[in-house]
Design a protein around this motif. Sequence first.
Motif, PDB file in Angstrom:
ATOM      1  N   TYR A   7       0.855  -1.188   0.000  1.00 17.03           N
ATOM      2  CA  TYR A   7       0.000   0.000   0.000  1.00 17.03           C
ATOM      3  C   TYR A   7       0.886   1.232   0.000  1.00 17.03           C
ATOM      4  O   TYR A   7       1.532   1.537   0.997  1.00 17.03           O
ATOM      5  N   GLU A  24      -7.027   1.892   8.987  1.00 16.64           N
ATOM      6  CA  GLU A  24      -8.025   1.574   7.953  1.00 16.64           C
ATOM      7  C   GLU A  24      -7.895   0.111   7.514  1.00 16.64           C
ATOM      8  O   GLU A  24      -8.895  -0.584   7.336  1.00 16.64           O
ATOM      9  N   LEU A  25      -6.665  -0.358   7.329  1.00 16.34           N
ATOM     10  CA  LEU A  25      -6.445  -1.745   6.914  1.00 16.34           C
ATOM     11  C   LEU A  25      -6.916  -2.714   8.004  1.00 16.34           C
ATOM     12  O   LEU A  25      -7.540  -3.742   7.712  1.00 16.34           O
ATOM     13  N   LYS A  27      -9.195  -2.111  10.232  1.00 20.61           N
ATOM     14  CA  LYS A  27     -10.661  -2.019  10.284  1.00 20.61           C
ATOM     15  C   LYS A  27     -11.297  -2.914   9.221  1.00 20.61           C
ATOM     16  O   LYS A  27     -12.272  -3.625   9.491  1.00 20.61           O
ATOM     17  N   LYS A  28     -10.728  -2.903   8.013  1.00 18.47           N
ATOM     18  CA  LYS A  28     -11.248  -3.757   6.938  1.00 18.47           C
ATOM     19  C   LYS A  28     -11.094  -5.236   7.299  1.00 18.47           C
ATOM     20  O   LYS A  28     -11.993  -6.041   7.071  1.00 18.47           O
ATOM     21  N   ALA A  29      -9.959  -5.586   7.871  1.00 14.99           N
ATOM     22  CA  ALA A  29      -9.719  -6.982   8.265  1.00 14.99           C
ATOM     23  C   ALA A  29     -10.708  -7.403   9.351  1.00 14.99           C
ATOM     24  O   ALA A  29     -11.259  -8.499   9.306  1.00 14.99           O
ATOM     25  N   TYR A  30     -10.936  -6.524  10.330  1.00 16.50           N
ATOM     26  CA  TYR A  30     -11.875  -6.825  11.406  1.00 16.50           C
ATOM     27  C   TYR A  30     -13.286  -7.017  10.842  1.00 16.50           C
ATOM     28  O   TYR A  30     -13.992  -7.959  11.216  1.00 16.50           O
ATOM     29  N   ALA A  31     -13.684  -6.154   9.910  1.00 20.07           N
ATOM     30  CA  ALA A  31     -15.013  -6.266   9.290  1.00 20.07           C
ATOM     31  C   ALA A  31     -15.156  -7.594   8.539  1.00 20.07           C
ATOM     32  O   ALA A  31     -16.240  -8.163   8.464  1.00 20.07           O
ATOM     33  N   ALA A  32     -14.039  -8.097   7.998  1.00 24.59           N
ATOM     34  CA  ALA A  32     -14.047  -9.368   7.266  1.00 24.59           C
ATOM     35  C   ALA A  32     -13.824 -10.559   8.205  1.00 24.59           C
ATOM     36  O   ALA A  32     -13.714 -11.695   7.753  1.00 24.59           O
ATOM     37  N   THR A  36      -5.864 -10.399  12.843  1.00 24.32           N
ATOM     38  CA  THR A  36      -4.782  -9.580  12.298  1.00 24.32           C
ATOM     39  C   THR A  36      -3.692  -9.347  13.332  1.00 24.32           C
ATOM     40  O   THR A  36      -3.984  -9.090  14.497  1.00 24.32           O
ATOM     41  N   ASP A  57     -11.821   6.253  14.612  1.00 19.65           N
ATOM     42  CA  ASP A  57     -13.193   6.176  14.109  1.00 19.65           C
ATOM     43  C   ASP A  57     -14.153   6.375  15.284  1.00 19.65           C
ATOM     44  O   ASP A  57     -14.381   5.464  16.066  1.00 19.65           O
ATOM     45  N   GLU A  60     -17.100   3.746  15.691  1.00 22.54           N
ATOM     46  CA  GLU A  60     -16.911   2.303  15.784  1.00 22.54           C
ATOM     47  C   GLU A  60     -15.695   1.970  16.645  1.00 22.54           C
ATOM     48  O   GLU A  60     -14.647   2.587  16.504  1.00 22.54           O
TER      49      GLU A  60
END
Length: 141
Positions: A7, A24-25, A27-32, A36, A57, A60
């Motif tokens: 990135y 941000e990365l 957060k995306k991993a946690y949402a998926a 991590t 954030d 959240e």
Amino acid sequence: MPKAHFYLIDKPRFREQPLLLVCELAKKAYAANVPTLILARDPAQAEALDDLLWAFDPDEYLPHQIAGMDADEDEAPVLIASPDTDVPLRPLLINLRDAAPQGAFERVLEVVPADPAAREPLRARWKHYQTLGFELKKFDM
């Protein structure tokens, strides 16, 4: 096949605060629902990330903790480790160190500084992952 995603920091908000991209990365991993491990460069960076993950954030909460601080760290979806802690790898690594991680993992995310002078270690890591047969991708952030 393991993956290495690079990135490249480009947007002003990430240039000003590169650790925001890490948040941000994560957060995306946690949402998926992907466990991590963030490999921090040093204890000070681990602390800075810990603070930023609490605050970045306002809408959240991202469950996380620093390795070695609590007995139930295995349950934290996002774990931050400085080089002085020995923790098992997770399926997803976010690597902020100069060396490529060793061991078994599915995917590693490398954050590339905006400063071209600081990118040389990442070029070496790209070649390292390529030699190991990783699937490589690059994203401008």
